[in-house]
Design an enzyme around this catalytic site. Structure first.
Site, PDB file in Angstrom:
ATOM      1  N   SER A  10       0.845  -1.192   0.000  1.00  0.00           N
ATOM      2  CA  SER A  10       0.000   0.000   0.000  1.00  0.00           C
ATOM      3  C   SER A  10       0.879   1.240   0.000  1.00  0.00           C
ATOM      4  CB  SER A  10      -0.883   0.020   1.252  1.00  0.00           C
ATOM      5  OG  SER A  10      -1.408   1.324   1.422  1.00  0.00           O
ATOM      6  N   HIS A  35      -1.310  -1.309  -4.229  1.00  0.00           N
ATOM      7  CA  HIS A  35      -2.577  -0.956  -3.563  1.00  0.00           C
ATOM      8  C   HIS A  35      -2.600   0.562  -3.328  1.00  0.00           C
ATOM      9  CE1 HIS A  35      -6.038  -1.946  -0.912  1.00  0.00           C
ATOM     10  NE2 HIS A  35      -5.593  -0.976  -0.133  1.00  0.00           N
ATOM     11  N   ASP A  37      -4.826   3.653  -1.749  1.00  0.00           N
ATOM     12  CA  ASP A  37      -5.911   3.968  -0.813  1.00  0.00           C
ATOM     13  C   ASP A  37      -6.469   5.354  -1.097  1.00  0.00           C
ATOM     14  OD1 ASP A  37      -6.063   1.651   0.972  1.00  0.00           O
ATOM     15  OD2 ASP A  37      -3.987   2.176   1.471  1.00  0.00           O
ATOM     16  N   MET A  39      -9.093   8.073   0.022  1.00  0.00           N
ATOM     17  CA  MET A  39      -9.887   8.462   1.205  1.00  0.00           C
ATOM     18  C   MET A  39     -10.456   9.852   0.991  1.00  0.00           C
ATOM     19  SD  MET A  39      -7.437   7.138   4.270  1.00  0.00           S
ATOM     20  CE  MET A  39      -6.551   5.566   4.171  1.00  0.00           C
ATOM     21  N   HIS A  68      -8.505   1.039  -3.725  1.00  0.00           N
ATOM     22  CA  HIS A  68      -9.428   0.832  -2.595  1.00  0.00           C
ATOM     23  C   HIS A  68     -10.131   2.160  -2.313  1.00  0.00           C
ATOM     24  CE1 HIS A  68      -9.585  -0.144   2.039  1.00  0.00           C
ATOM     25  NE2 HIS A  68     -10.789  -0.031   1.516  1.00  0.00           N
ATOM     26  N   MET A  70     -12.288   4.345  -0.309  1.00  0.00           N
ATOM     27  CA  MET A  70     -12.896   4.627   1.003  1.00  0.00           C
ATOM     28  C   MET A  70     -13.620   5.959   0.850  1.00  0.00           C
ATOM     29  SD  MET A  70      -9.706   3.270   3.260  1.00  0.00           S
ATOM     30  CE  MET A  70      -8.629   3.320   1.832  1.00  0.00           C
ATOM     31  N   MET A 139     -11.412  -5.848   5.740  1.00  0.00           N
ATOM     32  CA  MET A 139     -10.622  -4.837   6.467  1.00  0.00           C
ATOM     33  C   MET A 139     -10.289  -5.405   7.847  1.00  0.00           C
ATOM     34  SD  MET A 139     -10.013  -2.374   4.495  1.00  0.00           S
ATOM     35  CE  MET A 139      -9.044  -1.521   5.750  1.00  0.00           C
ATOM     36  N   ASP A 177      -6.612  -6.468   4.421  1.00  0.00           N
ATOM     37  CA  ASP A 177      -5.949  -5.150   4.439  1.00  0.00           C
ATOM     38  C   ASP A 177      -5.971  -4.562   5.845  1.00  0.00           C
ATOM     39  OD1 ASP A 177      -5.017  -2.591   3.864  1.00  0.00           O
ATOM     40  OD2 ASP A 177      -6.786  -1.999   2.690  1.00  0.00           O
TER      41      ASP A 177
HETATM   42  C1  DX5 Z   1      -6.178   1.543   5.805  1.00  0.00           C
HETATM   43  C2  DX5 Z   1      -5.775   1.255   4.388  1.00  0.00           C
HETATM   44  C3  DX5 Z   1      -4.672   0.274   4.284  1.00  0.00           C
HETATM   45  C4  DX5 Z   1      -3.371   0.740   4.868  1.00  0.00           C
HETATM   46  C5  DX5 Z   1      -2.625  -0.466   5.324  1.00  0.00           C
HETATM   47  O1  DX5 Z   1      -7.326   2.303   5.814  1.00  0.00           O
HETATM   48  O2  DX5 Z   1      -6.882   0.745   3.656  1.00  0.00           O
HETATM   49  O3  DX5 Z   1      -4.468  -0.125   2.923  1.00  0.00           O
HETATM   50  O4  DX5 Z   1      -2.575   1.461   3.988  1.00  0.00           O
HETATM   51  O5  DX5 Z   1      -1.516  -0.042   6.015  1.00  0.00           O
HETATM   52  P1  DX5 Z   1      -0.810  -0.963   7.119  1.00  0.00           P
HETATM   53  O6  DX5 Z   1      -0.308  -2.178   6.437  1.00  0.00           O
HETATM   54  O7  DX5 Z   1       0.269  -0.089   7.647  1.00  0.00           O
HETATM   55  O8  DX5 Z   1      -1.870  -1.290   8.147  1.00  0.00           O
HETATM   56 ZN    ZN Z   2      -6.487  -0.190   1.656  1.00  0.00          ZN
END
Ligand code: DX5
Ligand code: ZN
Length: 224
Positions: A10, A35, A37, A39, A68, A70, A139, A177
């Site tokens: 990620s 990956h 993220d 947000m 991903h 969010m 998650m 994840d």
């Molecule tokens: C959290 C994200 C993850 C995050 C994982 O909301 O969706 O993808 O980057 O990071 P680690 O491996 O540090 O928990």
């Molecule tokens: Zn993620």
């Protein structure tokens, strides 16, 4: 399920001022997917990146981009993320009023459609759509931040979803994840994960290649 899991670093834990270099380094170190993220500061209490960054990452790697979302309203952005080069678009059950339509809309763009569940969300919410999805993402932290601690109760949830996927005619991939590291990766793989997302444990390690390799093989037991 694949014999060894895919590893998806990620980029949330990468140095964003040197993002291209970070992506190239994990690709050279053996990563299977990247990956990303997304947000929105509403569905989760953090803001990260949007389609322009997906497009930028697309230019510097040939690896599949696992995006991903969010977001409160992912439907409004599926076209933009698909055009930016996403290979997998994963939406949250909690954010989609018309989840079946959302999955169709992703697949119509020739992008793999993923569905994800927050830790507090029941597996039962997947019942009517699980075989429409190309990927289920569990998650294992409450989404919003990297570097959190894996929630152990998620192991049982992973096993249950594995069984449901195995009972289908065309089982999708099972991705996990949040909080994954070299200590817990073996249990997560044994519970049935096909894809491990890892941010801080990979980008915070001294040797990306060794960490990715050890994570990938963490579920293997040596028979003597
Ligand atoms: C959290 C994200 C993850 C995050 C994982 O909301 O969706 O993808 O980057 O990071 P680690 O491996 O540090 O928990
Ligand atoms: Zn993620």
């Amino acid at each position: 399920m694949p014999s060894t899991p895919l590893i998806a670093p990620s980029i949330l834990s990468a140095d964003f001022s040197r993002l291209a270099e970070a992506v190239s380094l994990v690709e050279a170190a053996g990563a299977d997917w990247i990956h990303i993220d997304v947000m929105d500061g509403h569905f989760v209490p953090n803001l990260t990146v949007g389609p322009p960054i997906v497009e930028a990452v697309r230019k510097v790697t040939t690896l599949p981009l696992d995006v991903h979302l969010m977001m409160t309203n992912p439907d409004a952005f599926i076209g933009e993320f698909a055009d930016a080069g996403a290979d997998v678009l994963t939406v949250h059950v909690e954010a989609c009023s018309h989840l079946h339509r959302t999955l169709q809309s992703i697949k119509e763009r020739n992008v793999k459609a993923g569905v994800t569940l927050n830790p507090a969300t029941s597996v039962s919410t997947l019942e009517e759509v699980i075989h429409e999805a190309d990927l289920i993402l569990v998650m294992s932290v409450n989404p919003g931040f990297g570097g959190q601690t894996f929630i152990p109760a998620c192991l049982e949830k992973i096993s249950r979803i594995r069984q449901i996927l195995n009972s289908g005619k065309n089982p999708g991939l099972l991705e996990v994840d949040g909080g994954i590291n070299l200590h817990n990766a073996g249990s997560i793989i044994k519970a049935g994960a096909d894809v491990l997302v890892s941010g801080s444990a990979i980008f915070g390690s001294d040797d990306f290649s060794i960490t990715i390799q050890q994570m990938r093989t963490a579920g293997q037991t040596i028979n003597v």
